[in-house]
Design an enzyme around this catalytic site. Structure first.
Site, mmCIF file in Angstrom:
data_model
loop_
_atom_site.group_PDB
_atom_site.id
_atom_site.type_symbol
_atom_site.label_atom_id
_atom_site.label_comp_id
_atom_site.label_asym_id
_atom_site.label_seq_id
_atom_site.Cartn_x
_atom_site.Cartn_y
_atom_site.Cartn_z
ATOM 1 N N PHE A 10 31.783 36.498 23.067
ATOM 2 C CA PHE A 10 32.363 37.754 22.593
ATOM 3 C C PHE A 10 32.043 38.872 23.577
ATOM 4 O O PHE A 10 31.508 39.914 23.232
ATOM 5 C CB PHE A 10 31.852 38.087 21.194
ATOM 6 C CG PHE A 10 32.757 39.004 20.415
ATOM 7 C CD1 PHE A 10 34.051 38.624 20.109
ATOM 8 C CD2 PHE A 10 32.309 40.241 19.976
ATOM 9 C CE1 PHE A 10 34.895 39.465 19.382
ATOM 10 C CE2 PHE A 10 33.132 41.092 19.249
ATOM 11 C CZ PHE A 10 34.430 40.706 18.949
ATOM 12 N N LYS A 130 38.664 28.846 33.474
ATOM 13 C CA LYS A 130 39.368 27.989 34.428
ATOM 14 C C LYS A 130 38.731 26.607 34.554
ATOM 15 O O LYS A 130 39.437 25.609 34.709
ATOM 16 C CB LYS A 130 39.368 28.642 35.817
ATOM 17 C CG LYS A 130 40.114 29.946 35.916
ATOM 18 C CD LYS A 130 40.107 30.486 37.322
ATOM 19 C CE LYS A 130 38.737 30.966 37.758
ATOM 20 N NZ LYS A 130 38.296 32.168 37.060
ATOM 21 N N GLU A 154 46.858 29.850 28.868
ATOM 22 C CA GLU A 154 47.705 30.717 29.693
ATOM 23 C C GLU A 154 46.889 31.646 30.584
ATOM 24 O O GLU A 154 47.238 31.897 31.731
ATOM 25 C CB GLU A 154 48.627 31.544 28.798
ATOM 26 C CG GLU A 154 49.580 32.458 29.553
ATOM 27 C CD GLU A 154 50.561 31.693 30.427
ATOM 28 O OE1 GLU A 154 50.449 31.791 31.670
ATOM 29 O OE2 GLU A 154 51.428 31.007 29.877
ATOM 30 N N VAL A 157 45.154 31.457 34.857
ATOM 31 C CA VAL A 157 45.708 31.605 36.209
ATOM 32 C C VAL A 157 46.004 33.064 36.554
ATOM 33 O O VAL A 157 45.509 33.587 37.544
ATOM 34 C CB VAL A 157 46.972 30.742 36.392
ATOM 35 C CG1 VAL A 157 47.621 30.999 37.757
ATOM 36 C CG2 VAL A 157 46.624 29.260 36.263
ATOM 37 N N GLY A 212 35.049 47.647 40.541
ATOM 38 C CA GLY A 212 34.949 46.557 39.578
ATOM 39 C C GLY A 212 35.886 45.405 39.836
ATOM 40 O O GLY A 212 35.980 44.470 39.036
ATOM 41 N N GLU A 215 32.803 41.132 42.249
ATOM 42 C CA GLU A 215 31.449 40.997 41.710
ATOM 43 C C GLU A 215 30.421 41.391 42.769
ATOM 44 O O GLU A 215 30.733 41.518 43.956
ATOM 45 C CB GLU A 215 31.196 39.552 41.277
ATOM 46 C CG GLU A 215 32.157 39.032 40.224
ATOM 47 C CD GLU A 215 31.915 39.633 38.851
ATOM 48 O OE1 GLU A 215 30.826 40.205 38.634
ATOM 49 O OE2 GLU A 215 32.822 39.550 38.008
ATOM 50 N N ASP A 226 38.018 30.791 43.718
ATOM 51 C CA ASP A 226 38.704 31.168 42.489
ATOM 52 C C ASP A 226 40.165 30.724 42.539
ATOM 53 O O ASP A 226 40.676 30.110 41.594
ATOM 54 C CB ASP A 226 38.616 32.686 42.299
ATOM 55 C CG ASP A 226 39.446 33.188 41.128
ATOM 56 O OD1 ASP A 226 39.088 32.888 39.987
ATOM 57 O OD2 ASP A 226 40.448 33.888 41.372
ATOM 58 N N LYS A 230 42.719 27.738 40.409
ATOM 59 C CA LYS A 230 43.997 28.123 39.803
ATOM 60 C C LYS A 230 45.153 27.275 40.315
ATOM 61 O O LYS A 230 46.043 26.899 39.537
ATOM 62 C CB LYS A 230 44.253 29.617 40.068
ATOM 63 C CG LYS A 230 43.274 30.521 39.332
ATOM 64 C CD LYS A 230 43.446 31.980 39.717
ATOM 65 C CE LYS A 230 42.472 32.871 38.953
ATOM 66 N NZ LYS A 230 42.584 34.297 39.360
ATOM 67 N N GLY A 327 41.769 42.008 33.660
ATOM 68 C CA GLY A 327 41.721 43.186 32.798
ATOM 69 C C GLY A 327 41.418 42.811 31.367
ATOM 70 O O GLY A 327 41.803 41.739 30.892
#
Length: 351
Positions: A10, A130, A154, A157, A212, A215, A226, A230, A327
């Site tokens: 959470f 992922k 969904e 990616v 932001g 990292e 990353d 994907k 986001g």
């Protein structure tokens, strides 16, 4: 009938979905016939709460904001606290598990075990992690199918931008021979900054971190790891290619200099970190690497932290989709997409 949800994790994304469910409650009910009841939340740091009749999300978010601990939720007859993630998955009356826990992308754990536990107890899973999809797609798909449940991912990616559902639904009938994409907003932001403002890689990275986008340890983004996960998900889900992470050659942007940027400009080109998978002569070729893209290419115009993807179709030709790749609200929306589609399949068909 209300769709009962259990959150595993959470953090920002989970709270983003919770806020959407609150803010769009009436709209979702009227337009989609979708009603959600959150019955459980389990977070390794923030604690866990479960009530079979449902939790008040306004109170949940207020409690978390004021105390930092979900277990400070007001005492209510029937409320259970202190369960771990697996107890929450197996022991609650949830229909669907929202899997947004912190997961090691190299192993896919603990999310892989969370998926297995949910599927085997007859629960659907929607997730943004992922790792499980890239590392255990075949195994988890088979377990979900065997148990007659749904598995939605969904958001793995391009966040809420429908890079998975759009081609499967609206490009059906095409043979997608190649997928090319800008699948990492951090690296795209850095390259755009270097080109437009003439700043060094180091300066652009520092600004990306301050905003932001990157990292404190940006390795996964700037070295291409990353994006590699994907493209594996895209290959497996859209092209039906059983691609493994280790099959994808991978090079990041750390060696791109301002001199390289200027040379590309002089050639009428622009540097992009491209994720690619292609079917060619019975073989699959997949890579992550910086490339000089011709300025007329649809991917060349994608600037900043935006993501984009081009599907090379045999009937329609190249189709490009662009949008947010990260986001709080955007990724929360990706989970909502999956929930709405599960709800649509649950609803009885009327003639």
């Amino acid at each position: 009938m209300s769709h009962k949800l259990a959150f595993i994790g959470f953090g920002v994304v989970g709270q983003g979905l919770a806020e959407i469910l609150l803010n769009k409650k009436e709209e979702l009910k009227q337009k989609e016939g979708f009603e959600a009841t959150v019955v459980a939340i389990s977070d390794f740091i923030k604690g866990s709460i479960y009530h079979p009749n449902g939790l008040d999300l306004n109170v949940v978010l207020k409690t978390l904001k004021e105390t930092g601990n979900l277990e400070n939720y007001p005492e209510t007859p029937g409320l259970i606290t202190g369960w771990d993630s697996l107890q929450t998955i197996v022991g609650t009356n949830a229909d669907t598990v929202i899997e947004v826990s912190y997961t090691d992308v190299k192993t896919g754990q603990p999310a892989i075990d969370h998926c297995k536990a949910a599927f085997e107890s007859g629960k659907n899973v929607v997730m943004t992690n992922k790792g499980p999809v890239a590392l255990a797609y075949k195994e988890l798909s088979e377990i979900a199918e065997k148990n007659g449940v749904h598995w939605g991912f969904e958001g793995t990616v391009m966040s809420g931008t429908p890079s998975l559902r759009m081609p499967v639904v609206t490009l059906a009938g095409n043979d997608i021979k190649e997928i090319r994409g800008i699948l990492n907003g951090t690296t795209n932001y850095i390259l755009t900054k270097m080109e437009q403002e003439g700043v060094s890689y180091e300066a652009a990275l520092k600004e990306a971190q301050e905003l932001g986008y990157a990292e404190a340890d940006p390795t996964s983004d700037v070295e291409g790891y990353d994006a590699r996960y994907k493209i594996v998900i895209l290959a497996n889900y859209i092209m039906g290619i059983p691609l493994n992470v280790e099959d994808v050659s991978c090079k990041g942007i750390t060696e791109i200099s301002l001199k390289d940027i200027e040379e590309a400009k002089a050639e009428g080109k622009r540097w992009k970190l491209l994720a690619k998978v292609k079917k060619e002569n019975g073989k699959t070729i997949a890579s992550i690497a910086p490339e000089k893209v011709d300025i007329t290419d649809s991917l060349a115009s994608i600037g900043g932290a935006v993501n984009a993807i081009t599907y090379e179709c045999d009937l329609l030709g190249p189709v490009t989709l662009s949008g947010a790749g990260a986001g709080k609200t955007e990724t929360g929306f990706s989970l909502l997409i999956d929930l709405i589609n599960i709800n649509r399949e649950r609803k009885p068909v009327t003639v």
